[in-house]
Design a protein around this motif. Structure first.
Motif, PDB file in Angstrom:
ATOM      1  N   SER A   1      38.553  17.382  21.683  1.00  0.00           N
ATOM      2  CA  SER A   1      39.267  16.302  22.385  1.00  0.00           C
ATOM      3  C   SER A   1      38.627  14.945  22.106  1.00  0.00           C
ATOM      4  O   SER A   1      39.246  13.904  22.318  1.00  0.00           O
ATOM      5  N   GLU A   2      37.362  14.964  21.639  1.00  0.00           N
ATOM      6  CA  GLU A   2      36.665  13.690  21.364  1.00  0.00           C
ATOM      7  C   GLU A   2      37.026  13.122  19.993  1.00  0.00           C
ATOM      8  O   GLU A   2      36.659  11.994  19.682  1.00  0.00           O
ATOM      9  N   LEU A   3      37.740  13.892  19.172  1.00  0.00           N
ATOM     10  CA  LEU A   3      37.961  13.458  17.786  1.00  0.00           C
ATOM     11  C   LEU A   3      39.097  12.462  17.667  1.00  0.00           C
ATOM     12  O   LEU A   3      40.127  12.569  18.335  1.00  0.00           O
TER      13      LEU A   3
ATOM     14  N   GLN B   1      33.950   9.096  21.802  1.00  0.00           N
ATOM     15  CA  GLN B   1      34.816   9.549  20.702  1.00  0.00           C
ATOM     16  C   GLN B   1      34.011   9.719  19.408  1.00  0.00           C
ATOM     17  O   GLN B   1      32.926   9.158  19.255  1.00  0.00           O
ATOM     18  N   ASN B   2      34.552  10.494  18.518  1.00  0.00           N
ATOM     19  CA  ASN B   2      33.893  10.724  17.230  1.00  0.00           C
ATOM     20  C   ASN B   2      34.976  10.804  16.149  1.00  0.00           C
ATOM     21  O   ASN B   2      36.084  11.287  16.407  1.00  0.00           O
ATOM     22  N   ILE B   3      34.628  10.337  14.977  1.00  0.00           N
ATOM     23  CA  ILE B   3      35.597  10.339  13.866  1.00  0.00           C
ATOM     24  C   ILE B   3      35.698  11.751  13.280  1.00  0.00           C
ATOM     25  O   ILE B   3      34.683  12.405  13.034  1.00  0.00           O
ATOM     26  N   ASP B   4      36.918  12.182  13.020  1.00  0.00           N
ATOM     27  CA  ASP B   4      37.135  13.468  12.331  1.00  0.00           C
ATOM     28  C   ASP B   4      36.846  13.268  10.842  1.00  0.00           C
ATOM     29  O   ASP B   4      37.745  13.039  10.044  1.00  0.00           O
ATOM     30  N   SER B   5      35.579  13.334  10.498  1.00  0.00           N
ATOM     31  CA  SER B   5      35.210  13.190   9.069  1.00  0.00           C
ATOM     32  C   SER B   5      35.239  14.548   8.360  1.00  0.00           C
ATOM     33  O   SER B   5      35.315  14.609   7.130  1.00  0.00           O
TER      34      SER B   5
ATOM     35  N   GLY C   1      33.993  23.810  18.241  1.00  0.00           N
ATOM     36  CA  GLY C   1      34.247  24.663  19.415  1.00  0.00           C
ATOM     37  C   GLY C   1      33.699  26.058  19.224  1.00  0.00           C
ATOM     38  O   GLY C   1      34.248  27.042  19.724  1.00  0.00           O
ATOM     39  N   SER C   2      32.560  26.166  18.502  1.00  0.00           N
ATOM     40  CA  SER C   2      32.056  27.483  18.106  1.00  0.00           C
ATOM     41  C   SER C   2      30.914  27.963  18.992  1.00  0.00           C
ATOM     42  O   SER C   2      30.501  29.109  18.907  1.00  0.00           O
ATOM     43  N   SER C   3      30.407  27.047  19.832  1.00  0.00           N
ATOM     44  CA  SER C   3      29.145  27.394  20.497  1.00  0.00           C
ATOM     45  C   SER C   3      29.374  27.737  21.961  1.00  0.00           C
ATOM     46  O   SER C   3      30.308  28.471  22.291  1.00  0.00           O
ATOM     47  N   LYS C   4      28.545  27.173  22.829  1.00  0.00           N
ATOM     48  CA  LYS C   4      28.552  27.649  24.217  1.00  0.00           C
ATOM     49  C   LYS C   4      29.064  26.611  25.207  1.00  0.00           C
ATOM     50  O   LYS C   4      28.977  26.813  26.416  1.00  0.00           O
TER      51      LYS C   4
ATOM     52  N   PRO D   1      31.119  25.635  12.571  1.00  0.00           N
ATOM     53  CA  PRO D   1      30.672  24.721  13.622  1.00  0.00           C
ATOM     54  C   PRO D   1      30.964  23.246  13.293  1.00  0.00           C
ATOM     55  O   PRO D   1      31.126  22.864  12.130  1.00  0.00           O
ATOM     56  N   GLY D   2      31.002  22.433  14.350  1.00  0.00           N
ATOM     57  CA  GLY D   2      31.510  21.059  14.246  1.00  0.00           C
ATOM     58  C   GLY D   2      30.606  20.022  13.615  1.00  0.00           C
ATOM     59  O   GLY D   2      31.103  19.179  12.845  1.00  0.00           O
ATOM     60  N   PRO D   3      29.281  20.001  13.905  1.00  0.00           N
ATOM     61  CA  PRO D   3      28.483  18.904  13.351  1.00  0.00           C
ATOM     62  C   PRO D   3      28.668  18.820  11.835  1.00  0.00           C
ATOM     63  O   PRO D   3      28.776  19.851  11.157  1.00  0.00           O
TER      64      PRO D   3
HETATM   65  N1  LIG Z   1      23.625  25.400  24.761  1.00  0.00           N
HETATM   66  C1  LIG Z   1      23.802  25.458  23.442  1.00  0.00           C
HETATM   67  N2  LIG Z   1      24.280  24.398  22.824  1.00  0.00           N
HETATM   68  C2  LIG Z   1      24.487  24.447  21.490  1.00  0.00           C
HETATM   69  C3  LIG Z   1      24.131  25.610  20.803  1.00  0.00           C
HETATM   70  C4  LIG Z   1      23.625  26.711  21.495  1.00  0.00           C
HETATM   71  O1  LIG Z   1      23.329  27.768  20.927  1.00  0.00           O
HETATM   72  N3  LIG Z   1      23.483  26.595  22.825  1.00  0.00           N
HETATM   73  N4  LIG Z   1      24.332  25.631  19.438  1.00  0.00           N
HETATM   74  C5  LIG Z   1      24.245  24.341  18.785  1.00  0.00           C
HETATM   75  C6  LIG Z   1      24.578  24.491  17.393  1.00  0.00           C
HETATM   76  S1  LIG Z   1      23.407  25.269  16.435  1.00  0.00           S
HETATM   77  C7  LIG Z   1      25.670  23.936  16.863  1.00  0.00           C
HETATM   78  S2  LIG Z   1      25.879  23.962  15.160  1.00  0.00           S
HETATM   79  C8  LIG Z   1      26.674  23.270  17.662  1.00  0.00           C
HETATM   80  C9  LIG Z   1      28.067  23.832  17.346  1.00  0.00           C
HETATM   81  O2  LIG Z   1      28.985  22.977  17.840  1.00  0.00           O
HETATM   82  P1  LIG Z   1      30.484  23.381  17.977  1.00  0.00           P
HETATM   83  O3  LIG Z   1      30.942  24.089  16.776  1.00  0.00           O
HETATM   84  O4  LIG Z   1      30.694  24.067  19.277  1.00  0.00           O
HETATM   85  O5  LIG Z   1      31.193  21.993  17.920  1.00  0.00           O
HETATM   86  P2  LIG Z   1      31.500  20.976  19.102  1.00  0.00           P
HETATM   87  O6  LIG Z   1      30.604  21.249  20.233  1.00  0.00           O
HETATM   88  O7  LIG Z   1      32.934  20.968  19.335  1.00  0.00           O
HETATM   89  O8  LIG Z   1      31.079  19.639  18.392  1.00  0.00           O
HETATM   90  C10 LIG Z   1      29.752  19.401  18.022  1.00  0.00           C
HETATM   91  C11 LIG Z   1      29.662  18.045  17.298  1.00  0.00           C
HETATM   92  O9  LIG Z   1      30.407  18.092  16.095  1.00  0.00           O
HETATM   93  C12 LIG Z   1      31.308  17.007  16.055  1.00  0.00           C
HETATM   94  N5  LIG Z   1      32.538  17.376  15.327  1.00  0.00           N
HETATM   95  C13 LIG Z   1      33.392  18.338  15.672  1.00  0.00           C
HETATM   96  N6  LIG Z   1      34.434  18.338  14.833  1.00  0.00           N
HETATM   97  C14 LIG Z   1      34.245  17.353  13.949  1.00  0.00           C
HETATM   98  C15 LIG Z   1      34.994  16.832  12.868  1.00  0.00           C
HETATM   99  N7  LIG Z   1      36.177  17.359  12.528  1.00  0.00           N
HETATM  100  N8  LIG Z   1      34.478  15.815  12.168  1.00  0.00           N
HETATM  101  C16 LIG Z   1      33.285  15.267  12.493  1.00  0.00           C
HETATM  102  N9  LIG Z   1      32.534  15.717  13.525  1.00  0.00           N
HETATM  103  C17 LIG Z   1      33.009  16.727  14.252  1.00  0.00           C
HETATM  104  C18 LIG Z   1      31.632  16.771  17.505  1.00  0.00           C
HETATM  105  O10 LIG Z   1      32.233  15.536  17.716  1.00  0.00           O
HETATM  106  C19 LIG Z   1      30.266  16.930  18.111  1.00  0.00           C
HETATM  107  O11 LIG Z   1      29.501  15.757  17.940  1.00  0.00           O
HETATM  108  O12 LIG Z   1      26.461  23.471  19.021  1.00  0.00           O
HETATM  109  C20 LIG Z   1      25.111  23.271  19.414  1.00  0.00           C
HETATM  110  N10 LIG Z   1      25.020  23.370  20.843  1.00  0.00           N
END
Ligand SMILES: Nc1nc2c(c(=O)[nH]1)N[C@H]1C(S)=C(S)[C@@H](COP(=O)(O)OP(=O)(O)OC[C@H]3O[C@@H](n4cnc5c(N)ncnc54)[C@H](O)[C@@H]3O)O[C@H]1N2
Ligand code: MOO
Length: 393
Positions: free
Chosen positions: A178-180, A191-195, A243-246, A289-291
Motif C-alpha cells: 500500500s506504500e508503493l 510512501q516508496n517508489i515501485d522501483s 509482503g513475504s515476511s511477518k 521479498p520487497g527490499p
Molecule cells: N519481524 C520481522 N521483520 C522482518 C523479517 C523477519 O524475519 N521478522 N524479515 C526481514 C527480511 S529478511 C526481509 S527481506 C523483509 C521482507 O519484506 P517483505 O517482502 O515482507 O516486503 P514489505 O515488508 O512489503 O516491504 C519491505 C520493503 O521493501 C519495499 N518494497 C516493496 N515492494 C517494492 C517495490 N516494488 N519496489 C521498491 N521497493 C519495494 C517496501 O516499500 C519496504 O520498504 O522483511 C524484513 N522484516
C-alpha cells in the motif's frame, strides 16, 4: 528463527523442480525479431556463396592458359575479350579463371594493358570458389544458442528467414504494497517508489523471458488474490513481490498456501531470506521479498535459474575479478550473503568496498560495479582478504 531449517538456494530450486516442470514450446519468429530468443533447432545453409565463384581481390580476371608459357604481350588486350574487370566479391564470366590484383596492372591510354614484369600468375589465384564463403548445408547456428546479431547475420547469409525458437516464458511481476507509488511520482511520508517493477522488467528481458508487469496492488487480501488469479491465467511463471515476511500486512505467504502448494518459505540467502516458493495450477509462483536488494538477488538466482531451465540453456557466467577487501565484511555463517561491491583499481590490483543498505556517502547499491556472495558456513571476512567479485555489466 531457526536458521538451520532454511533451505539452501540449490535445495529450494531442486524442490521447485521436483514439483514443477518447464513446458517450453517451439514457435517461429521472423529473423528480424529473433534477437534474444533461444534457437530450437540446428539451422543449416540453404545454398552456397559464392554461387559459382567470386574475385578475391580488386583486379582483372584472365584465362590462365594465356599465361602457361610466361607473361604474354598484353598491349593489344581488350576488355571483354582477353580479360574483364573483377573486383572483390564480383562474379565473372566462366571464360576466365584467374585474377590479377589491379596494383600489378596498368591500363594503357591507347588501349591494352601492361603487367608488372615480376607478376607471378598461378592458375585460379585470387578466385573464391563456389561455397568458399558459405557452403550449402553448413551449420549456421546450433540449437540452444541465445541469438545475437552475429548469429542472425549467419542465419541471414544462409537463407533462413523464419527461425524456430523456444517461446519465451511469460513471467508476470506483481508489485504489492500500500506504500508503493509508481516511478515518476514524488513520495510523501510513508510512501516508496515501485522501483522493483523497472528492475524486474529489465532483468527478465535480459534473461530471455517476456516480462508482464502488473499494476501495484495494495495490501488487501481480496485484491492480492484477484491480481494473482489474473497473472496465473496469463503467465507461465508468476513473481509476487513483497509482503513475504511477518508484518501484519504480509499476506502473500498465506495467499500462496491457500491457492496451491507452498513448497518453502525462507532460504539461507540474504538479502531476500523470506522468499516463498510455490506451485499453483501447475505454475511456478515465487514470492520475492520487497527490499530492492532482495528483489535483485531473488531475480538473479531463482528467477534466472527457472528461466534458463525453461529455455534449456546453462546459467550464464559473469566475468570475475579478484579484489582485496578495504574493510571488514560481516556475514552470518548460516546464510549466504550477497554483497554489492564498489571496485577501484591501482597498479593492476583491484580493491573492494561493500555497500550497506542506506549507508550515506556511497553510490546507490544498484549502481555497484559487481557482486560478491559469501559462502555458507564461512561467516565474515576481514579487511585485506581477497574475494572474487562478479562484474555486473
Ligand atoms: N519481524 C520481522 N521483520 C522482518 C523479517 C523477519 O524475519 N521478522 N524479515 C526481514 C527480511 S529478511 C526481509 S527481506 C523483509 C521482507 O519484506 P517483505 O517482502 O515482507 O516486503 P514489505 O515488508 O512489503 O516491504 C519491505 C520493503 O521493501 C519495499 N518494497 C516493496 N515492494 C517494492 C517495490 N516494488 N519496489 C521498491 N521497493 C519495494 C517496501 O516499500 C519496504 O520498504 O522483511 C524484513 N522484516
Ligand atoms: O533477507 Mo532480508 O535481509 O532483509 O532482504
Amino acid at each position: 528463527m531457526d536458521f538451520s531449517k532454511l533451505k539452501k538456494r540449490n535445495e529450494a530450486m531442486d524442490l521447485l523442480l521436483e514439483n514443477w516442470a518447464p513446458r517450453p514450446e517451439t514457435e517461429f519468429v521472423e529473423l528480424d525479431d529473433a534477437e534474444g530468443y533461444v534457437l530450437a533447432e540446428n539451422q543449416y545453409a540453404a545454398f552456397s556463396i559464392p554461387v559459382v565463384r567470386a574475385s578475391g581481390m580488386d583486379g582483372i580476371a584472365v584465362r590462365y592458359d594465356d599465361f602457361s608459357e610466361g607473361i604474354p604481350d598484353t598491349s593489344g588486350w581488350i576488355e571483354g575479350r582477353e580479360y574483364v574487370r573483377a573486383d572483390t566479391g564480383d562474379d565473372f564470366d566462366d571464360a576466365y579463371d584467374t585474377v590479377i590484383p589491379i596494383e600489378r596492372v596498368t591500363i594503357l591510354e591507347q588501349g591494352g594493358l601492361s603487367l608488372d614484369a615480376d607478376v607471378k600468375i598461378e592458375k585460379g589465384m585470387h578466385v573464391l570458389g563456389k561455397g568458399s564463403m558459405l557452403w550449402e548445408g553448413q551449420l549456421l547456428a546450433e540449437k540452444g544458442t541465445r541469438l545475437q546479431g552475429r548469429h542472425l547475420a549467419a542465419l541471414a547469409s544462409g537463407g533462413v528467414c523464419q527461425v524456430p525458437v523456444i517461446r519465451k516464458p511469460r513471467v508476470g511481476f506483481i508489485p504489492t504494497g500500500s506504500e508503493l507509488i509508481p516511478a515518476g511520482t514524488t513520495p510523501r511520508r510513508g510512501q516508496n517508489i515501485d522501483s522493483n517493477s523497472i528492475l524486474a522488467k529489465s532483468m527478465l528481458r535480459e534473461m530471455g523471458a517476456e516480462p508482464i508487469c502488473y499494476p501495484i496492488v495494495k495490501d488487501r487480501q481480496d485484491e492480492l488474490s484477484q491480481a494473482l488469479d489474473k497473472a496465473l491465467s496469463e503467465c507461465d511463471i508468476v513473481i509476487i513481490n513483497a509482503g513475504s515476511s511477518k508484518g501484519k500486512e504480509d499476506f502473500n505467504t498465506r495467499l500462496l498456501r491457500s491457492k496451491g502448494k507452498l513448497l518453502c518459505h525462507g532460504v539461507a540467502a540474504v538479502p531476500g531470506r523470506p522468499m516463498g516458493v510455490a506451485v499453483i495450477e501447475g505454475k511456478a509462483v515465487i514470492n520475492i521479498p520487497g527490499p530492492s536488494m532482495a528483489a535483485f538477488y531473488g531475480l538473479d538466482w531463482m528467477i534466472r535459474g527457472i528461466v534458463c531451465r525453461w529455455l534449456g540453456i546453462p546459467l550464464p557466467k559473469r566475468p570475475v575479478v579478484q579484489a582485496e577487501l578495504l574493510e571488514d565484511l560481516p556475514a552470518p555463517p548460516f546464510l549466504e550473503r550477497l554483497v554489492f561491491i564498489e571496485l577501484s583499481e591501482k597498479d593492476g590490483t583491484y580493491f573492494a568496498k561493500s555497500h550497506e543498505r542506506g549507508e550515506k556517502g556511497r553510490r546507490h547499491a544498484m549502481s555497484s560495479d559487481g557482486i560478491f556472495v559469501s559462502s555458507l558456513g564461512k561467516g565474515g571476512l576481514k579487511k585485506g582478504e581477497i574475494i572474487e567479485v562478479e562484474w555486473l555489466d
